[in-house]
Design a protein around this motif. Structure first.
Motif, PDB file in Angstrom:
ATOM      1  N   SER A 130      12.407   1.638 -10.407  1.00 16.91           N
ATOM      2  CA  SER A 130      11.364   1.373 -11.388  1.00 16.91           C
ATOM      3  C   SER A 130      10.967   2.633 -12.148  1.00 16.91           C
ATOM      4  O   SER A 130      10.891   2.635 -13.383  1.00 16.91           O
ATOM      5  CB  SER A 130      10.136   0.782 -10.689  1.00 16.91           C
ATOM      6  N   ILE A 131      10.726   3.718 -11.417  1.00 22.27           N
ATOM      7  CA  ILE A 131      10.250   4.945 -12.049  1.00 22.27           C
ATOM      8  C   ILE A 131      11.320   5.562 -12.943  1.00 22.27           C
ATOM      9  O   ILE A 131      11.034   6.012 -14.064  1.00 22.27           O
ATOM     10  CB  ILE A 131       9.783   5.955 -10.980  1.00 22.27           C
ATOM     11  N   LEU A 132      12.570   5.571 -12.473  1.00 18.00           N
ATOM     12  CA  LEU A 132      13.642   6.132 -13.291  1.00 18.00           C
ATOM     13  C   LEU A 132      13.810   5.348 -14.592  1.00 18.00           C
ATOM     14  O   LEU A 132      13.996   5.928 -15.664  1.00 18.00           O
ATOM     15  CB  LEU A 132      14.950   6.154 -12.511  1.00 18.00           C
ATOM     16  N   ALA A 133      13.761   4.024 -14.501  1.00 15.74           N
ATOM     17  CA  ALA A 133      13.881   3.200 -15.707  1.00 15.74           C
ATOM     18  C   ALA A 133      12.706   3.461 -16.653  1.00 15.74           C
ATOM     19  O   ALA A 133      12.891   3.572 -17.877  1.00 15.74           O
ATOM     20  CB  ALA A 133      13.945   1.722 -15.340  1.00 15.74           C
ATOM     21  N   ALA A 134      11.499   3.566 -16.089  1.00 12.94           N
ATOM     22  CA  ALA A 134      10.317   3.816 -16.915  1.00 12.94           C
ATOM     23  C   ALA A 134      10.390   5.184 -17.592  1.00 12.94           C
ATOM     24  O   ALA A 134      10.059   5.326 -18.776  1.00 12.94           O
ATOM     25  CB  ALA A 134       9.058   3.717 -16.059  1.00 12.94           C
ATOM     26  N   VAL A 135      10.821   6.190 -16.846  1.00  9.66           N
ATOM     27  CA  VAL A 135      10.942   7.543 -17.407  1.00  9.66           C
ATOM     28  C   VAL A 135      11.954   7.555 -18.540  1.00  9.66           C
ATOM     29  O   VAL A 135      11.722   8.137 -19.604  1.00  9.66           O
ATOM     30  CB  VAL A 135      11.335   8.550 -16.309  1.00  9.66           C
ATOM     31  N   ALA A 136      13.106   6.911 -18.328  1.00  9.81           N
ATOM     32  CA  ALA A 136      14.145   6.889 -19.355  1.00  9.81           C
ATOM     33  C   ALA A 136      13.658   6.231 -20.637  1.00  9.81           C
ATOM     34  O   ALA A 136      14.033   6.640 -21.738  1.00  9.81           O
ATOM     35  CB  ALA A 136      15.384   6.172 -18.836  1.00  9.81           C
TER      36      ALA A 136
ATOM     37  N   ASP B  72      10.610  -0.563  -0.274  1.00  9.03           N
ATOM     38  CA  ASP B  72       9.688  -0.279  -1.366  1.00  9.03           C
ATOM     39  C   ASP B  72      10.016   1.044  -2.049  1.00  9.03           C
ATOM     40  O   ASP B  72       9.902   1.169  -3.272  1.00  9.03           O
ATOM     41  CB  ASP B  72       8.244  -0.241  -0.850  1.00  9.03           C
ATOM     42  N   ILE B  73      10.422   2.036  -1.249  1.00  6.75           N
ATOM     43  CA  ILE B  73      10.787   3.335  -1.821  1.00  6.75           C
ATOM     44  C   ILE B  73      12.001   3.187  -2.737  1.00  6.75           C
ATOM     45  O   ILE B  73      12.032   3.725  -3.847  1.00  6.75           O
ATOM     46  CB  ILE B  73      11.068   4.357  -0.700  1.00  6.75           C
ATOM     47  N   ALA B  74      12.988   2.425  -2.276  1.00 10.33           N
ATOM     48  CA  ALA B  74      14.183   2.200  -3.102  1.00 10.33           C
ATOM     49  C   ALA B  74      13.822   1.477  -4.392  1.00 10.33           C
ATOM     50  O   ALA B  74      14.302   1.830  -5.477  1.00 10.33           O
ATOM     51  CB  ALA B  74      15.215   1.397  -2.311  1.00 10.33           C
ATOM     52  N   PHE B  75      12.938   0.462  -4.291  1.00  8.20           N
ATOM     53  CA  PHE B  75      12.517  -0.264  -5.485  1.00  8.20           C
ATOM     54  C   PHE B  75      11.750   0.657  -6.431  1.00  8.20           C
ATOM     55  O   PHE B  75      11.897   0.575  -7.659  1.00  8.20           O
ATOM     56  CB  PHE B  75      11.615  -1.453  -5.107  1.00  8.20           C
TER      57      PHE B  75
ATOM     58  N   VAL C 171       7.545  -3.165   9.314  1.00  8.75           N
ATOM     59  CA  VAL C 171       6.749  -2.439   8.318  1.00  8.75           C
ATOM     60  C   VAL C 171       7.528  -1.229   7.796  1.00  8.75           C
ATOM     61  O   VAL C 171       7.555  -0.959   6.585  1.00  8.75           O
ATOM     62  CB  VAL C 171       5.401  -1.985   8.914  1.00  8.75           C
ATOM     63  N   PHE C 172       8.185  -0.508   8.716  1.00 12.85           N
ATOM     64  CA  PHE C 172       8.979   0.661   8.320  1.00 12.85           C
ATOM     65  C   PHE C 172      10.103   0.250   7.367  1.00 12.85           C
ATOM     66  O   PHE C 172      10.344   0.902   6.348  1.00 12.85           O
ATOM     67  CB  PHE C 172       9.563   1.343   9.563  1.00 12.85           C
TER      68      PHE C 172
ATOM     69  N   LEU D 283       0.838  -1.201   0.000  1.00 14.84           N
ATOM     70  CA  LEU D 283       0.000   0.000   0.000  1.00 14.84           C
ATOM     71  C   LEU D 283       0.873   1.250   0.000  1.00 14.84           C
ATOM     72  O   LEU D 283       0.636   2.200  -0.765  1.00 14.84           O
ATOM     73  CB  LEU D 283      -0.920  -0.008   1.224  1.00 14.84           C
ATOM     74  N   GLY D 284       1.912   1.252   0.848  1.00 17.16           N
ATOM     75  CA  GLY D 284       2.826   2.390   0.878  1.00 17.16           C
ATOM     76  C   GLY D 284       3.576   2.560  -0.424  1.00 17.16           C
ATOM     77  O   GLY D 284       3.809   3.683  -0.892  1.00 17.16           O
TER      78      GLY D 284
END
Length: 274
Positions: free
Chosen positions: A133-139, A126-129, A119-120, A50-51
């Motif tokens: 993911s987002i950087l690869a997708a943006v590129a 999850d933030i690191a993952f 959980v923390f 969820l986070g």
């Protein structure tokens, strides 16, 4: 039609890359929560997912406004190259097996984290993952031709949708299909190294976009959109995937290799057995 096919191709590449990365991520998360009681494991993974969803959506909207800043592009390129080189060196030079992290660790008298601390830690992972993911997708997406849809931040609407779908599908894979990709990685371990080599190659693409930025102008501004560069990029990408597939012959997963079972048993929401 040609525009639609190009967008569909990039989305398919993202889904495949997200699947391989999600399998690696799922193994890490399974290990992080394995010391908790079964019901708490499921809750910890549910809160973590969820986070991860909330963070990915928020960071995607943030990066949509920063994507055209060349300094952000440069940092993203360097980060993708770093994680690619670091992972490849760890697995190839040091000879670390792709599923080594799933093996039982030696018993050590150390205090385990409580539920909320776990959980923390899951959220931080999850933030690191999500950043990867987002950087690869943006590129991958920013070099796509304009779709004609309204811009969202600094991104073309079509590019934003591709990035959003790639990240969202990555979460679905981590939740429902991770065990399949974990099995695939165990059968063909060369795919994991190939996935991170692809991440590095995507980092090269983001570096090319950075160097072509009008404020940097070290290469021609139109080069990242040229047919020569696009075809060269995807030819190399496919070659990396093919070599990764055939570099390790398909093998059977032994019963004692518990990586798949760990991921399956620790999926949030799974019905309790017995």
């Amino acid at each position: 039609m040609e525009l639609l096919l190009e967008y569909a191709w990039v989305l398919l590449v993202l889904i495949a890359l997200e699947g391989l990365l999600a399998a690696d991520n799922a193994l890490v998360l399974a290990i992080m929560v394995k010391h908790l009681p079964e019901e708490q494991r499921k809750k910890a993974l549910f809160y973590g997912l969820l986070g991860a969803f909330v963070f990915r959506i928020g960071s995607l909207f943030l990066i949509s406004f920063l994507v055209d800043v060349w300094q952000v592009q440069a940092i993203g390129a360097l980060y993708l190259l770093y994680i690619s080189i670091n992972h490849t060196l760890k697995h190839v030079i040091k000879g670390k097996k792709p599923t080594e992290d799933a093996q039982p660790l030696p018993d050590k008298p150390k205090k385990q984290s409580g539920f909320w601390m776990t959980v923390f830690k899951v959220e931080v992972a999850d933030i690191a993952f999500a950043v990867d993911s987002i950087l690869a997708a943006v590129a991958l997406a920013v070099a796509l031709p304009p779709s004609g849809l309204a811009n969202i931040g600094g991104l073309d609407g079509g590019q934003f949708i591709v990035i959003f779908l790639g990240g969202f599908i990555g979460l679905i894979i981590m939740r429902f299909a991770a065990s399949y990709f974990v099995k695939l990685l165990q059968q063909r371990p060369g795919l994991e190294v190939a996935a991170f080599l692809i991440v590095g190659w995507v980092g090269v693409k983001l570096a090319v976009i950075t160097l072509a930025h009008p404020d940097v102008a070290l290469i021609d501004h139109h080069f990242p959109e040229s047919s020569i560069w696009k075809s060269s990029f995807y030819i190399v990408l496919v070659l990396i995937a093919v070599i990764g597939w055939f570099s390790s012959s398909k093998g059977k997963v032994q019963d004692e290799d518990n990586a798949i079972k760990e991921v399956e048993d620790q999926q949030p929401g799974k019905t309790l057995q017995g």
